[in-house]
Design a protein around this motif. Structure first.
Motif, mmCIF file in Angstrom:
data_model
loop_
_atom_site.group_PDB
_atom_site.id
_atom_site.type_symbol
_atom_site.label_atom_id
_atom_site.label_comp_id
_atom_site.label_asym_id
_atom_site.label_seq_id
_atom_site.Cartn_x
_atom_site.Cartn_y
_atom_site.Cartn_z
ATOM 1 N N PRO A 107 64.461 119.411 41.823
ATOM 2 C CA PRO A 107 63.835 120.587 41.618
ATOM 3 C C PRO A 107 62.899 119.252 40.213
ATOM 4 C CG PRO A 107 65.800 121.481 41.495
ATOM 5 C CD PRO A 107 65.581 120.037 41.760
ATOM 6 N N ASN A 108 61.715 120.156 39.484
ATOM 7 C CA ASN A 108 61.391 120.134 39.154
ATOM 8 C C ASN A 108 61.586 120.139 37.623
ATOM 9 O OD1 ASN A 108 58.726 118.584 39.924
ATOM 10 N ND2 ASN A 108 57.552 120.717 40.396
ATOM 11 N N ASN A 109 62.042 121.273 37.438
ATOM 12 C CA ASN A 109 62.925 121.074 35.825
ATOM 13 C C ASN A 109 63.851 120.375 36.094
ATOM 14 O OD1 ASN A 109 64.158 122.445 37.813
ATOM 15 N ND2 ASN A 109 65.068 123.985 35.861
ATOM 16 N N VAL A 110 64.655 119.699 36.284
ATOM 17 C CA VAL A 110 66.009 118.834 36.580
ATOM 18 C C VAL A 110 65.209 117.446 36.353
ATOM 19 C CG1 VAL A 110 67.351 117.726 37.568
ATOM 20 C CG2 VAL A 110 67.629 120.242 38.097
ATOM 21 N N ARG A 111 64.655 117.079 37.001
ATOM 22 C CA ARG A 111 63.674 116.039 36.315
ATOM 23 C C ARG A 111 62.689 116.030 35.167
ATOM 24 N NH1 ARG A 111 59.114 115.309 41.318
ATOM 25 N NH2 ARG A 111 60.326 116.593 43.081
ATOM 26 N N SER A 112 62.613 117.078 34.603
ATOM 27 C CA SER A 112 61.787 117.151 33.589
ATOM 28 C C SER A 112 62.728 117.089 31.982
ATOM 29 C CB SER A 112 61.124 118.402 32.826
ATOM 30 O OG SER A 112 60.329 118.366 34.130
ATOM 31 N N LYS A 152 64.101 113.692 29.762
ATOM 32 C CA LYS A 152 63.862 114.196 28.229
ATOM 33 C C LYS A 152 65.123 113.125 27.677
ATOM 34 C CE LYS A 152 63.353 118.071 24.859
ATOM 35 N NZ LYS A 152 62.828 119.207 24.431
ATOM 36 N N MET A 153 66.296 113.042 28.571
ATOM 37 C CA MET A 153 67.136 112.803 27.830
ATOM 38 C C MET A 153 67.661 111.175 28.132
ATOM 39 S SD MET A 153 70.041 114.575 30.417
ATOM 40 C CE MET A 153 72.046 113.693 29.298
ATOM 41 N N LEU A 154 66.392 110.215 28.711
ATOM 42 C CA LEU A 154 66.231 109.742 28.379
ATOM 43 C C LEU A 154 65.163 108.994 27.413
ATOM 44 C CD1 LEU A 154 65.996 107.869 32.802
ATOM 45 C CD2 LEU A 154 68.044 108.107 30.395
ATOM 46 N N ARG A 155 64.658 109.608 27.412
ATOM 47 C CA ARG A 155 63.539 109.677 26.295
ATOM 48 C C ARG A 155 63.771 109.222 24.989
ATOM 49 N NH1 ARG A 155 58.268 109.376 28.584
ATOM 50 N NH2 ARG A 155 58.767 110.551 30.917
ATOM 51 N N GLY A 156 64.673 110.493 24.882
ATOM 52 C CA GLY A 156 65.597 110.200 23.511
ATOM 53 C C GLY A 156 66.624 109.396 23.510
ATOM 54 N N LEU A 157 67.654 108.357 24.404
ATOM 55 C CA LEU A 157 68.243 107.431 24.802
ATOM 56 C C LEU A 157 66.995 105.622 24.457
ATOM 57 C CD1 LEU A 157 70.341 105.833 25.166
ATOM 58 C CD2 LEU A 157 70.395 105.465 27.939
ATOM 59 N N SER A 158 66.354 106.219 24.498
ATOM 60 C CA SER A 158 65.233 105.165 24.655
ATOM 61 C C SER A 158 64.825 105.188 23.287
ATOM 62 C CB SER A 158 63.738 105.559 25.318
ATOM 63 O OG SER A 158 62.909 103.919 25.120
ATOM 64 N N VAL A 159 64.772 106.436 22.593
ATOM 65 C CA VAL A 159 64.348 106.499 21.324
ATOM 66 C C VAL A 159 65.885 105.641 19.997
ATOM 67 C CG1 VAL A 159 64.324 108.431 19.180
ATOM 68 C CG2 VAL A 159 62.467 108.271 21.265
ATOM 69 N N LYS A 160 66.499 105.875 20.363
ATOM 70 C CA LYS A 160 67.848 105.358 20.446
ATOM 71 C C LYS A 160 67.697 104.224 19.943
ATOM 72 C CE LYS A 160 72.576 105.980 21.059
ATOM 73 N NZ LYS A 160 73.423 106.688 22.040
ATOM 74 N N LYS A 161 67.962 104.000 20.652
ATOM 75 C CA LYS A 161 67.462 101.745 21.888
ATOM 76 C C LYS A 161 66.407 101.021 20.704
ATOM 77 C CE LYS A 161 70.562 101.466 24.950
ATOM 78 N NZ LYS A 161 72.341 100.311 25.103
ATOM 79 N N ARG A 162 65.363 101.760 20.914
ATOM 80 C CA ARG A 162 64.109 100.754 20.239
ATOM 81 C C ARG A 162 64.444 101.266 18.244
ATOM 82 N NH1 ARG A 162 59.194 100.130 20.910
ATOM 83 N NH2 ARG A 162 58.974 101.728 22.775
#
Length: 444
Positions: free
Chosen positions: A353-358, A362-372
């Motif tokens: 479902p699209n809401n699960v994809r979103s 969001k979780m992985l974008r948050g991880l990206s911020v942490k990694k950078r």
């Protein structure tokens, strides 16, 4: 005397598209047109389209309206990947006069004898099997960096991807032509070249449509490293199964290649990788990251990842999240899966479902911020070389170190397109890095 016609360009999508737009634009100038900004009044607007994400498709109509607002009598042409995949759909958009496919786009001026507005968009689009020749391209719009195309098309059959349908078989430029283009770029006082293509690790295959491997990617980077006048060379994106130890070792000892790799992963779960028809499993990916970090501990590693692929359960996603969290990488490019026509994945069961994809995105974008952030922190106190860019953003000038740390300092026009040795000192509130000069005007 006939007034010169004005042409404007808009590019959607990847670095490869930017390199091709720039080449098409130079052809227009050679033919006697004046290039203007897309926001200005022009006689012709050329939109280079992308098909990778759903949003790129939707944005096309908005950009057509932008062109019409600037000049409602202008001739509007669409080229690029979406123009190859869905030419009739683009031709139906109000205001579009011409749609050119994969092979036709480089001959666009041949189709412009009459700039009268058409009632319906005219389509010239080959069968993609006919896209078996190669057109070299490079962009020199940005004074500090150029995108140099070395390869086009793809022979891989990833189940989510339309690129082989849009760009055809894998084929490469000749070594001679790539080196000539690199020298031409260097002559323009551009300090950095980014190598680009659809699958650049496959370089050497299909020069002019044949399948003979005359040169490998390693041969290419070895020769490019010798081209005088180029301060920096950057590999844009390379498949993990094509990133060989020899290439990593060459970059680690290179004069010009910088310690920055962008290596697509797509999923940290082997079941998903198999469904995607990727040509490696997670173990190989770990091995590639380990090898890079072994010889270049300070290297920056970027990762592409797709969330919401059909059949991706919460467990699959968490495995990907944990895999990336534990990996010594620097940032993520997160793509939310979207169904594309004529791909295997679009017919698969287990639609997320699209809401699960979103939520996963969001979780992985948050991880990206942490990694950078963690990567930037690891670089504080080190000495690096920064190439400064040309834009004044709210009183600051920005630049990137060789290992892709973004830095800022108060605007100084003398810094534009120069390289300087600096010591990275602290991370600012906006997450960018401040520094002190170690060597002023290291390279001009």
């Amino acid at each position: 005397m006939r007034t010169r016609k004005k042409v404007a360009f808009y590019t959607l999508g990847c670095k490869l598209n930017f390199s091709e737009t720039s080449t098409i634009a130079r052809n227009f100038v050679t033919e006697g047109f004046d290039r203007v900004d897309f926001s200005e009044k022009a006689d012709i607007y050329v939109i280079n389209t992308c098909s990778v994400t759903e949003n790129a498709d939707k944005r096309f109509k908005t950009i057509v309206k932008q062109a019409q607002k600037a000049n409602d009598k202008a001739f509007i042409a669409a080229v690029g990947c979406y123009a190859q995949l869905k030419p009739e759909q683009l031709a139906d958009v109000d205001g579009v006069d011409l749609v050119l496919g994969a092979t036709e786009k480089f001959k666009i001026t041949d189709y412009l004898n009459d700039l009268t507005k058409n009632d319906f968009g005219e389509v010239h689009s080959c069968e993609i099997e006919e896209a078996d020749f190669y057109v070299g391209s490079y962009s020199i719009g940005d004074r500090t960096r150029a995108f140099l195309k070395v390869q086009d098309g793809c022979d891989y059959k990833c189940t989510y991807c339309t690129i082989p349908l849009a760009r055809g078989i894998s084929r490469s430029d000749t070594m001679e032509n790539v080196l000539k283009n690199a020298r031409d770029i260097s002559a323009e006082n551009i300090k950095e070249i980014v190598l680009t293509g659809v699958n650049i690790g496959d370089y050497g295959k299909g020069e002019f449509g044949n399948k003979k491997h005359e040169h490998t990617f390693l041969d290419l980077v070895t020769e490019l490293d010798k081209v005088e006048g180029i301060e920096r060379l950057r590999i844009s994106s390379i498949e993990p199964n094509l990133l060989k130890n020899e290439t990593i070792d060459l970059v680690s000892k290179s004069r010009a290649f910088v310690p920055h790799f962008h290596v697509p992963l797509q999923s940290g779960n082997d079941e998903m990788l198999k469904k995607m028809k990727r040509r490696y499993l997670s173990e190989l990916y770990v091995d590639r990251v380990s090898k890079i970090k072994e010889v270049m501990p300070h290297a920056c590693i970027g990762v592409d990842v797709i969330v919401g692929f059909p059949g991706e359960t919460d467990e699959h996603f968490l495995e990907t999240y944990n895999f990336l969290n534990e990996l010594d990488i620097s940032y993520l490019h997160v793509f939310t899966y979207s169904e594309r026509d004529n791909t295997e994945a679009s017919e698969m069961d287990g639609v997320v479902p699209n809401n699960v994809r979103s939520k996963r995105s969001k979780m992985l974008r948050g991880l990206s911020v942490k990694k950078r952030r963690a990567f930037y922190e690891s670089q504080i106190g080190s000495e690096r070389t920064v190439l400064f860019e040309s834009e004044n953003k709210e009183g600051f000038i920005y630049g990137f170190t060789e290992n892709y740390v973004k830095v800022k300092t108060p605007w100084n026009p003398e810094l534009v397109n120069t390289l300087h040795r600096v010591e990275l000192t602290k991370i600012d509130e906006d997450g960018l890095v401040r520094f002190e000069f170690v060597e002023i005007f290291a390279s001009n």
